[in-house]
Design a protein around this motif. Structure first.
Motif, PDB file in Angstrom:
ATOM      1  N   CYS A 160     -23.763  14.534 -26.242  1.00  0.00           N
ATOM      2  CA  CYS A 160     -24.639  14.690 -25.073  1.00  0.00           C
ATOM      3  C   CYS A 160     -24.406  16.056 -24.435  1.00  0.00           C
ATOM      4  CB  CYS A 160     -24.371  13.588 -24.050  1.00  0.00           C
ATOM      5  SG  CYS A 160     -22.677  13.537 -23.459  1.00  0.00           S
ATOM      6  N   ARG A 161     -25.444  16.574 -23.771  1.00  0.00           N
ATOM      7  CA  ARG A 161     -25.373  17.917 -23.207  1.00  0.00           C
ATOM      8  C   ARG A 161     -25.092  17.923 -21.689  1.00  0.00           C
ATOM      9  NH1 ARG A 161     -30.153  21.463 -26.176  1.00  0.00           N
ATOM     10  NH2 ARG A 161     -29.482  21.035 -28.326  1.00  0.00           N
ATOM     11  N   GLN A 162     -24.920  16.769 -21.120  1.00  0.00           N
ATOM     12  CA  GLN A 162     -24.707  16.756 -19.674  1.00  0.00           C
ATOM     13  C   GLN A 162     -23.336  17.347 -19.330  1.00  0.00           C
ATOM     14  OE1 GLN A 162     -24.387  12.858 -17.915  1.00  0.00           O
ATOM     15  NE2 GLN A 162     -23.670  11.935 -19.827  1.00  0.00           N
ATOM     16  N   PRO A 163     -23.258  18.125 -18.246  1.00  0.00           N
ATOM     17  CA  PRO A 163     -21.978  18.742 -17.858  1.00  0.00           C
ATOM     18  C   PRO A 163     -21.031  17.700 -17.252  1.00  0.00           C
ATOM     19  CG  PRO A 163     -23.686  19.275 -16.258  1.00  0.00           C
ATOM     20  CD  PRO A 163     -24.364  18.533 -17.368  1.00  0.00           C
ATOM     21  N   ILE A 164     -20.022  17.319 -18.020  1.00  0.00           N
ATOM     22  CA  ILE A 164     -19.088  16.275 -17.570  1.00  0.00           C
ATOM     23  C   ILE A 164     -17.886  16.927 -16.888  1.00  0.00           C
ATOM     24  CG2 ILE A 164     -17.593  14.401 -18.336  1.00  0.00           C
ATOM     25  CD1 ILE A 164     -19.502  13.923 -20.631  1.00  0.00           C
ATOM     26  N   THR A 165     -17.541  16.439 -15.727  1.00  0.00           N
ATOM     27  CA  THR A 165     -16.391  16.959 -14.980  1.00  0.00           C
ATOM     28  C   THR A 165     -15.354  15.857 -14.775  1.00  0.00           C
ATOM     29  OG1 THR A 165     -17.363  16.403 -12.836  1.00  0.00           O
ATOM     30  CG2 THR A 165     -17.889  18.581 -13.748  1.00  0.00           C
ATOM     31  N   LYS A 166     -14.143  16.278 -14.423  1.00  0.00           N
ATOM     32  CA  LYS A 166     -13.065  15.320 -14.166  1.00  0.00           C
ATOM     33  C   LYS A 166     -13.420  14.428 -12.978  1.00  0.00           C
ATOM     34  CE  LYS A 166      -8.134  15.104 -13.122  1.00  0.00           C
ATOM     35  NZ  LYS A 166      -6.893  15.902 -12.851  1.00  0.00           N
ATOM     36  N   GLU A 167     -13.972  15.051 -11.943  1.00  0.00           N
ATOM     37  CA  GLU A 167     -14.335  14.295 -10.746  1.00  0.00           C
ATOM     38  C   GLU A 167     -15.438  13.284 -11.057  1.00  0.00           C
ATOM     39  OE1 GLU A 167     -14.226  17.568 -10.981  1.00  0.00           O
ATOM     40  OE2 GLU A 167     -12.365  17.969  -9.862  1.00  0.00           O
ATOM     41  N   GLY A 168     -16.397  13.688 -11.879  1.00  0.00           N
ATOM     42  CA  GLY A 168     -17.491  12.797 -12.235  1.00  0.00           C
ATOM     43  C   GLY A 168     -17.009  11.575 -12.982  1.00  0.00           C
ATOM     44  N   VAL A 169     -16.024  11.752 -13.861  1.00  0.00           N
ATOM     45  CA  VAL A 169     -15.467  10.622 -14.608  1.00  0.00           C
ATOM     46  C   VAL A 169     -14.733   9.684 -13.655  1.00  0.00           C
ATOM     47  CG1 VAL A 169     -13.835   9.942 -16.418  1.00  0.00           C
ATOM     48  CG2 VAL A 169     -15.271  11.965 -16.738  1.00  0.00           C
ATOM     49  N   GLU A 170     -13.936  10.256 -12.754  1.00  0.00           N
ATOM     50  CA  GLU A 170     -13.135   9.443 -11.830  1.00  0.00           C
ATOM     51  C   GLU A 170     -14.005   8.648 -10.862  1.00  0.00           C
ATOM     52  OE1 GLU A 170     -10.642  12.367 -10.085  1.00  0.00           O
ATOM     53  OE2 GLU A 170      -9.171  12.357 -11.732  1.00  0.00           O
ATOM     54  N   THR A 171     -15.162   9.200 -10.485  1.00  0.00           N
ATOM     55  CA  THR A 171     -16.032   8.507  -9.530  1.00  0.00           C
ATOM     56  C   THR A 171     -17.076   7.628 -10.206  1.00  0.00           C
ATOM     57  OG1 THR A 171     -17.511  10.436  -9.473  1.00  0.00           O
ATOM     58  CG2 THR A 171     -15.760  10.326  -7.807  1.00  0.00           C
ATOM     59  N   GLY A 172     -17.054   7.532 -11.537  1.00  0.00           N
ATOM     60  CA  GLY A 172     -17.984   6.678 -12.257  1.00  0.00           C
ATOM     61  C   GLY A 172     -19.411   7.192 -12.227  1.00  0.00           C
ATOM     62  N   LYS A 173     -19.560   8.504 -12.248  1.00  0.00           N
ATOM     63  CA  LYS A 173     -20.886   9.137 -12.149  1.00  0.00           C
ATOM     64  C   LYS A 173     -21.735   8.919 -13.395  1.00  0.00           C
ATOM     65  CE  LYS A 173     -22.942  13.731 -11.473  1.00  0.00           C
ATOM     66  NZ  LYS A 173     -22.655  15.168 -11.224  1.00  0.00           N
ATOM     67  N   TYR A 174     -21.089   8.732 -14.557  1.00  0.00           N
ATOM     68  CA  TYR A 174     -21.818   8.729 -15.832  1.00  0.00           C
ATOM     69  C   TYR A 174     -21.942   7.328 -16.420  1.00  0.00           C
ATOM     70  CZ  TYR A 174     -20.083  13.470 -15.145  1.00  0.00           C
ATOM     71  OH  TYR A 174     -19.772  14.679 -14.594  1.00  0.00           O
ATOM     72  N   LYS A 175     -22.884   7.198 -17.339  1.00  0.00           N
ATOM     73  CA  LYS A 175     -23.058   5.966 -18.095  1.00  0.00           C
ATOM     74  C   LYS A 175     -23.021   6.284 -19.582  1.00  0.00           C
ATOM     75  CE  LYS A 175     -25.909   3.617 -14.620  1.00  0.00           C
ATOM     76  NZ  LYS A 175     -27.217   2.956 -14.356  1.00  0.00           N
ATOM     77  N   VAL A 176     -22.573   5.300 -20.383  1.00  0.00           N
ATOM     78  CA  VAL A 176     -22.491   5.526 -21.832  1.00  0.00           C
ATOM     79  C   VAL A 176     -23.904   5.583 -22.424  1.00  0.00           C
ATOM     80  CG1 VAL A 176     -20.231   4.473 -22.105  1.00  0.00           C
ATOM     81  CG2 VAL A 176     -22.286   3.049 -22.258  1.00  0.00           C
TER      82      VAL A 176
END
Length: 613
Positions: A160-176
């Motif tokens: 995937c091309r979305q910009p993933i950050t450490k903060e985004g992972v910790e806050t549950g920003k993304y979906k599989v």
């Protein structure tokens, strides 16, 4: 430019040359517009540059270059290696008109490992080093795809091309995404795979891209054994599957020798216009890089000069620090802490042979690509090859070939086919009825036809062929020679295509006495020559068959008493064949011949019917 101006120019240039130092360095030639037109390097600047102004310089292209020089500058360096590096840098910077032109296909794909929090791995033709680390380029796209497929199979990097950050992972920003559900991604964006585990996979993927596959194998084996000792068998099995997949990949790769480490291999394949330099890098006994560049020659540069440029260019491009370089010939350059090896046998010779084979294949592929875009280029290449094989004075643009055909001497005919630029020119084909020969005498028939054809061409001042090919061996060639050289006093090259005991063409003959010309029977040129032979044979047989049929047809109608030539021709023009004439009814024949002659013809073909009735 007047003679006086030219002498003044040369005097100025020779004055500069006389002041050049006896040291290594790079020199630059300028034209009247102060533009750099040539860059060179030398162990000894004064000795090298002075060679351009010797009166005995006989190379045309060098004379042209010298005629364009209006000024000279130079840069002194400490070593010959520095001179070579400087020359390469200046050529790339200024692209001088008379230097070799590097044509290496800058759009070859590379593999990028991005600098993102969770790096991606993908192929690209755009290089921007601030976005990541690049491996390649890959001149063989399938090789790159194979490596990418292996990495995806082993490590499942995210796509995937979305910009993933450490903060985004910790806050549950993304979906599989779908890749996670079909097990092509381990879900690092939602914490299903830890950052440390993902980075470990990327680190191993980088090692594979560097060619350090054996180190990765050792690491995987150690990890597998450790997990087994800790009774973590499911995890150990996953590592084992990775190990087996990577081991299979390494086995299918070109493994040379476990004793060869960090070695560069270079070879050169060249012709009058182009040079192709292949580079292979070997690390830990396996080839992890193979690339070919091409140079367009401008001044008849030697293989040694071009190989030096290629070595510097490719080592710089791929960042190689190998201390040993395998080459096919002596290279007149010294690189710091580098040993040049010219192997005669063993694993290193195998490597060199592989590099030469890759260079030749690249040249062949480029040639085929050019010929698809310009079909005439192929014809020119084959004509040049034939010219070189036979040492002809000029390109064999027009080729003529002869053949005889008869059955026991009856209906004897001959044929001549004309090929221009190795393509049939059917409007120039000729067939001949043999007039002076009685019985099956192929040599006499050939002599008559060749004499008739070229006597007429000479009288009419028509162009003569560049090459005559006899459909036969030494005997046919000698007959043609007697006519061309002895009788007509012409100097036209003559070749022959001889057949073996099974009546298959197996060799090309040339010269007097005729000599076998080395030519592979599966080569393109041989196929073209046999096509010419097949064409003249077809044309002769076709003419002979038509003549025989016409004679049989005429003899049948000539036997009808009361039917003259006009009536016979009228029947043939209308009904075309004896069979159709014999089957025609009386009214049809009457329309063509009139009732009287129609009855004669009808009764001739239906005599048995009349008798029975």
């Amino acid at each position: 430019m007047t003679k006086e101006e030219n002498e003044k120019r040369l005097s100025y240039l020779k004055g500069i040359v006389s002041r050049l130092p006896d040291k290594p360095g790079s020199y630059q030639f300028y034209d009247a517009n102060k533009t750099i037109i040539y860059v060179g390097k030398a162990k000894n600047l004064k000795a090298r540059v002075s060679t351009y102004f010797h009166t005995e310089v006989d190379r045309f292209k060098t004379k042209v270059l010298v005629s364009k020089i209006f000024d000279i500058s130079y840069t002194v360096v400490n070593t010959e290696e520095d001179a070579l590096l400087l020359e390469n840098s200046l050529i790339k910077k200024y692209n001088p008109r008379y230097n070799v032109l590097l044509k290496d296909g800058k759009t070859y794909p590379s593999i990028c490992v991005t600098n993102e929090f969770f790096p991606r791995i993908f192929s690209t033709r755009t290089i921007n080093k601030k976005w990541g680390t690049y491996y390649g380029p890959y001149s063989h796209v399938m090789t790159m795809k194979t490596v990418l497929a292996l990495i995806k199979q082993l490590y499942h990097p995210r796509t995937c091309r979305q910009p993933i950050t450490k903060e985004g992972v910790e806050t549950g920003k993304y979906k599989v995404c779908l890749d996670y559900h079909i097990k092509k991604c381990m879900g690092p964006c939602v914490g299903k795979q830890t950052y440390e585990a993902y980075q470990k996979n990327i680190m191993q993927a980088r090692e594979i891209l560097k060619g350090n596959t054996r180190q990765v194998l050792r690491d995987l084996k150690d990890e597998m054994l450790k997990l087994s000792e800790e009774l973590r068998f499911e995890e150990a099995e996953e590592i084992k599957q990775k190990y087996l997949a990577l081991e299979a990949f390494v086995t299918n790769s070109e493994v040379v020798s476990q004793t060869i480490h960090d070695v560069d291999v270079f070879s050169i394949t060249s012709d009058d216009k182009m040079a192709f330099i292949n580079y292979i890098h070997v690390n830990n006994g396996a080839i992890n890089q193979s690339f070919t560049i091409e140079y367009k020659k401008k001044l008849n540069e030697s293989d040694d000069e071009l190989l030096q440029l290629g070595i510097v260019e490719l080592r710089e491009r791929f960042g190689s620090k190998a201390k040993e370089i395998i080459v096919p010939q002596e290279v007149d350059v010294e690189l710091e802490n580098v040993t040049f090896t010219i192997p005669q046998r063993g694993d290193k010779k195998t490597l060199l042979d592989l590099s030469i084979m890759n260079g030749k294949q690249y040249k062949f592929d480029r040639l085929k690509q050019a010929e698809k875009l310009n079909p005439e280029q192929k014809q020119t290449r084959l004509m040049k090859e034939l010219q070189d094989k036979l040492h002809l004075p000029k390109l064999p643009y027009q080729i003529e070939c002869f053949d005889n055909s008869n059955i026991s001497g009856t209906d004897a005919v001959a044929a001549c086919v004309v090929f221009k630029a190795l393509k049939p020119s059917k409007k120039d084909y000729k067939h001949y009825n043999i007039k002076t020969v009685t019985g099956p005498d192929d040599y006499a028939s050939m002599k008559e036809v060749v004499s008739r054809r070229y006597t007429r061409l000479i009288e009419e001042e028509q162009p003569l062929p560049d090459l005559i090919i006899a459909d036969g061996g030494k005997g046919q060639m000698e007959v043609i020679r007697q006519v061309i050289q002895d009788e007509l006093n012409q100097d036209i090259p003559i070749a022959g295509l001889a057949k073996d005991d099974r009546h298959r063409t197996n060799e090309l003959l040339y010269g007097f006495p005729p000599m076998h010309v080395a030519l592979k029977t599966d080569s393109e040129l041989f196929h073209v020559l046999t096509h010419i032979q097949d064409e003249v044979h077809r044309f002769a047989i076709e003419f002979h068959r038509n003549k025989r049929s016409k004679r049989a047809l005429h003899s049948e109608l000539d036997s009808i008493k009361g039917l003259g030539p006009k009536g016979r021709d009228a029947l043939l023009n209308t009904l075309k064949s004896v069979r159709r004439i014999s089957e025609a009814d009386l009214p049809t024949l009457s329309e063509i011949l009139g009732p009287g002659k129609a009855k004669i013809v009808y009764e001739h073909f239906h005599a048995s019917d009349t008798t029975e009735s």
